[in-house]
Design a protein around this motif. Structure first.
Motif, PDB file in Angstrom:
ATOM      1  N   PRO A 171      24.215  34.996   7.452  1.00 42.66           N
ATOM      2  CA  PRO A 171      25.495  35.387   6.851  1.00 42.66           C
ATOM      3  C   PRO A 171      26.595  34.330   6.979  1.00 42.66           C
ATOM      4  N   VAL A 172      26.273  33.163   7.595  1.00 38.90           N
ATOM      5  CA  VAL A 172      27.302  32.142   7.810  1.00 38.90           C
ATOM      6  C   VAL A 172      27.468  31.293   6.555  1.00 38.90           C
ATOM      7  N   GLN A 173      28.696  31.223   6.050  1.00 40.32           N
ATOM      8  CA  GLN A 173      28.953  30.375   4.880  1.00 40.32           C
ATOM      9  C   GLN A 173      28.782  28.904   5.273  1.00 40.32           C
ATOM     10  N   SER A 174      28.315  28.092   4.313  1.00 42.07           N
ATOM     11  CA  SER A 174      28.007  26.692   4.647  1.00 42.07           C
ATOM     12  C   SER A 174      29.241  25.935   5.157  1.00 42.07           C
ATOM     13  N   LYS A 175      30.429  26.332   4.733  1.00 37.91           N
ATOM     14  CA  LYS A 175      31.628  25.625   5.201  1.00 37.91           C
ATOM     15  C   LYS A 175      31.882  25.866   6.699  1.00 37.91           C
ATOM     16  N   TYR A 176      31.233  26.866   7.263  1.00 38.11           N
ATOM     17  CA  TYR A 176      31.421  27.153   8.686  1.00 38.11           C
ATOM     18  C   TYR A 176      30.269  26.641   9.562  1.00 38.11           C
ATOM     19  N   ARG A 177      29.359  25.866   8.985  1.00 38.75           N
ATOM     20  CA  ARG A 177      28.239  25.342   9.781  1.00 38.75           C
ATOM     21  C   ARG A 177      28.772  24.543  10.971  1.00 38.75           C
ATOM     22  N   GLY A 178      28.321  24.878  12.155  1.00 38.35           N
ATOM     23  CA  GLY A 178      28.738  24.163  13.359  1.00 38.35           C
ATOM     24  C   GLY A 178      30.006  24.702  13.991  1.00 38.35           C
ATOM     25  N   ARG A 179      30.701  25.581  13.292  1.00 42.91           N
ATOM     26  CA  ARG A 179      31.936  26.154  13.861  1.00 42.91           C
ATOM     27  C   ARG A 179      31.555  27.443  14.593  1.00 42.91           C
ATOM     28  N   ILE A 180      31.374  27.302  15.892  1.00 47.95           N
ATOM     29  CA  ILE A 180      30.747  28.369  16.693  1.00 47.95           C
ATOM     30  C   ILE A 180      31.505  29.694  16.593  1.00 47.95           C
ATOM     31  N   LYS A 181      32.849  29.624  16.638  1.00 50.93           N
ATOM     32  CA  LYS A 181      33.620  30.876  16.571  1.00 50.93           C
ATOM     33  C   LYS A 181      33.386  31.590  15.246  1.00 50.93           C
ATOM     34  N   GLU A 182      33.464  30.822  14.153  1.00 51.98           N
ATOM     35  CA  GLU A 182      33.291  31.425  12.826  1.00 51.98           C
ATOM     36  C   GLU A 182      31.858  31.906  12.616  1.00 51.98           C
ATOM     37  N   MET A 183      30.888  31.137  13.115  1.00 53.09           N
ATOM     38  CA  MET A 183      29.478  31.545  12.994  1.00 53.09           C
ATOM     39  C   MET A 183      29.239  32.851  13.746  1.00 53.09           C
ATOM     40  N   THR A 184      29.819  32.921  14.950  1.00 57.14           N
ATOM     41  CA  THR A 184      29.673  34.129  15.773  1.00 57.14           C
ATOM     42  C   THR A 184      30.302  35.327  15.065  1.00 57.14           C
ATOM     43  N   LYS A 185      31.506  35.094  14.516  1.00 60.83           N
ATOM     44  CA  LYS A 185      32.223  36.166  13.829  1.00 60.83           C
ATOM     45  C   LYS A 185      31.404  36.688  12.637  1.00 60.83           C
ATOM     46  N   ALA A 186      30.803  35.760  11.875  1.00 60.05           N
ATOM     47  CA  ALA A 186      30.016  36.151  10.702  1.00 60.05           C
ATOM     48  C   ALA A 186      28.816  37.020  11.105  1.00 60.05           C
ATOM     49  N   TRP A 187      28.170  36.646  12.218  1.00 60.76           N
ATOM     50  CA  TRP A 187      27.001  37.421  12.656  1.00 60.76           C
ATOM     51  C   TRP A 187      27.413  38.786  13.213  1.00 60.76           C
ATOM     52  N   ILE A 188      28.540  38.820  13.913  1.00 62.20           N
ATOM     53  CA  ILE A 188      29.004  40.113  14.444  1.00 62.20           C
ATOM     54  C   ILE A 188      29.355  41.050  13.283  1.00 62.20           C
ATOM     55  N   GLN A 189      30.008  40.488  12.291  1.00 67.32           N
ATOM     56  CA  GLN A 189      30.354  41.302  11.117  1.00 67.32           C
ATOM     57  C   GLN A 189      29.077  41.797  10.423  1.00 67.32           C
ATOM     58  N   TRP A 190      28.091  40.906  10.323  1.00 65.57           N
ATOM     59  CA  TRP A 190      26.807  41.296   9.734  1.00 65.57           C
ATOM     60  C   TRP A 190      26.184  42.437  10.548  1.00 65.57           C
ATOM     61  N   GLY A 191      26.253  42.308  11.881  1.00 68.46           N
ATOM     62  CA  GLY A 191      25.686  43.328  12.780  1.00 68.46           C
ATOM     63  C   GLY A 191      26.353  44.681  12.609  1.00 68.46           C
ATOM     64  N   GLU A 192      27.660  44.649  12.404  1.00 70.66           N
ATOM     65  CA  GLU A 192      28.395  45.895  12.190  1.00 70.66           C
ATOM     66  C   GLU A 192      27.984  46.532  10.859  1.00 70.66           C
ATOM     67  N   GLU A 193      27.870  45.693   9.826  1.00 71.96           N
ATOM     68  CA  GLU A 193      27.485  46.204   8.511  1.00 71.96           C
ATOM     69  C   GLU A 193      26.071  46.783   8.511  1.00 71.96           C
ATOM     70  N   GLN A 194      25.212  46.194   9.334  1.00 74.76           N
ATOM     71  CA  GLN A 194      23.824  46.652   9.406  1.00 74.76           C
ATOM     72  C   GLN A 194      23.625  47.736  10.474  1.00 74.76           C
ATOM     73  N   ASN A 195      24.728  48.173  11.065  1.00 74.27           N
ATOM     74  CA  ASN A 195      24.702  49.224  12.102  1.00 74.27           C
ATOM     75  C   ASN A 195      23.946  48.831  13.364  1.00 74.27           C
ATOM     76  N   TYR A 196      23.922  47.539  13.653  1.00 78.15           N
ATOM     77  CA  TYR A 196      23.364  47.099  14.927  1.00 78.15           C
ATOM     78  C   TYR A 196      24.428  47.166  16.037  1.00 78.15           C
ATOM     79  N   LEU A 197      25.686  47.158  15.595  1.00 75.12           N
ATOM     80  CA  LEU A 197      26.793  47.233  16.542  1.00 75.12           C
ATOM     81  C   LEU A 197      27.660  48.424  16.187  1.00 75.12           C
ATOM     82  N   PRO A 198      28.281  49.043  17.174  1.00 73.50           N
ATOM     83  CA  PRO A 198      29.135  50.198  16.865  1.00 73.50           C
ATOM     84  C   PRO A 198      30.388  49.784  16.081  1.00 73.50           C
TER      85      PRO A 198
END
Lengths: 155, 143
Positions: B116-143
């Motif tokens: 789910p990480v946009q290519s403009k955020y490659r290597g930007r750890i905070k943004e990459m983390t945020k994208a995955w957490i958001q993905w996790g929430e959308e997929q109901n892996y996170l509350p």
């Protein structure tokens, strides 16, 4: 950086364990621990990204440089930033130098940047920046310096 | 105290640290031993994915902290074992990322087949983390 941030004791013991060439008095921790950038980014003057030419295409690597984990690609990376290969890590007034480390398989592992005649700076993986002697990071983990490059210092 | 071995042990422990009483030290050591013996067996780790995950994560973090090579970090045997645990570790990884950013991107991409990480955020750890957490929430892996 500079300033000698107070850091957890675990980092210091881990650093000394990993790098036999470092001992009390010949290195200084100069930043907090952070996973947000790595040694390549630090040597290139970027503290906002983790640079690596991973095959998964997940990390930052400049488009103009081949995305491959080879010494050639790492040299190319710094050549495109104005560096040229040089023979020694001796300090030369007016020049900025970097040193590329490779492991036993000739794979790049690390990049250090020179600050002055005896001081180099490195970001250690996901932990801190340190100041250290040239070749002070020679170790089983990082291997040894394979290429030294220099460019005119930029203001 | 009739057991001379136990008495010696108490004395030895007491010599280590004068701030805790010898009885407390002995109890603490026994509790640690019990915990270690309980969690160590592979059969118990296999039956309890969170325990196995945290053991592997701890070893991986310790042994890759100094590395810059994402390939080396991801090819570490503990990390590969975490990937091998499959989808059961997705919530554990995502939860870990909400606590502390780390190089979980390779594992998540390998397990889920997503990125789910946009290519403009490659290597930007905070943004990459945020994208995955958001993905996790959308997929109901996170509350």
């Amino acid at each position: 950086m500079g300033g000698g941030t107070k850091l957890p004791a675990m980092s210091e013991s881990e650093i000394k364990k990993t790098f036999p060439g470092l001992e009390v008095g010949n290195y200084t921790i100069t930043s907090p621990s952070t996973p947000e950038y790595n040694c390549i980014a630090w040597a290139a003057g970027d503290i906002g990204e983790w640079w690596w030419p991973d095959a998964n295409n997940q990390y930052y690597w400049p488009d103009e440089v081949p995305r491959e984990e080879s010494l050639g690609a790492f040299k190319d990376l710094f050549e495109k930033r104005g560096y040229q290969k040089c023979e020694t890590g001796d300090y030369e007034e007016g020049y900025q130098k970097i040193a590329i480390y490779v492991d036993a398989k000739n794979k790049p592992t690390h990049v250090s940047k020179q600050l002055s005649s005896e001081i180099w700076t490195s970001k250690l993986g996901q932990i801190e920046d340190i100041e250290h002697p040239f070749q002070g990071l020679d170790s089983p983990t990082y291997g040894s310096v394979a290429v030294i490059m220099k460019r005119f210092k930029q203001c | 105290m009739n057991d001379p071995v136990l008495a010696d042990e108490i004395i030895n422990i007491a010599e280590d640290d004068s701030t805790i009483g010898p009885d407390s030290k002995l109890v603490k050591r026994y509790v640690e031993d019990v915990a270690t013996h309980f969690f160590k067996p592979l059969t118990r780790q296999w039956a309890n994915p969170p325990i196995r995950f945290f053991n592997l994560k701890s070893q991986w973090e310790q042994e890759t902290a100094m590395l810059s090579s994402v390939t080396e970090i991801a090819m570490h045997s503990s990390y590969q074992q975490i990937i091998g645990m499959g989808p059961s570790v997705i919530p554990l990884i995502l939860n870990e990322m909400t606590i502390k950013p780390g190089h979980w991107f390779w594992a998540l991409k390998s397990i889920t087949g997503e990125d789910p990480v946009q290519s403009k955020y490659r290597g930007r750890i905070k943004e990459m983390t945020k994208a995955w957490i958001q993905w996790g929430e959308e997929q109901n892996y996170l509350p």
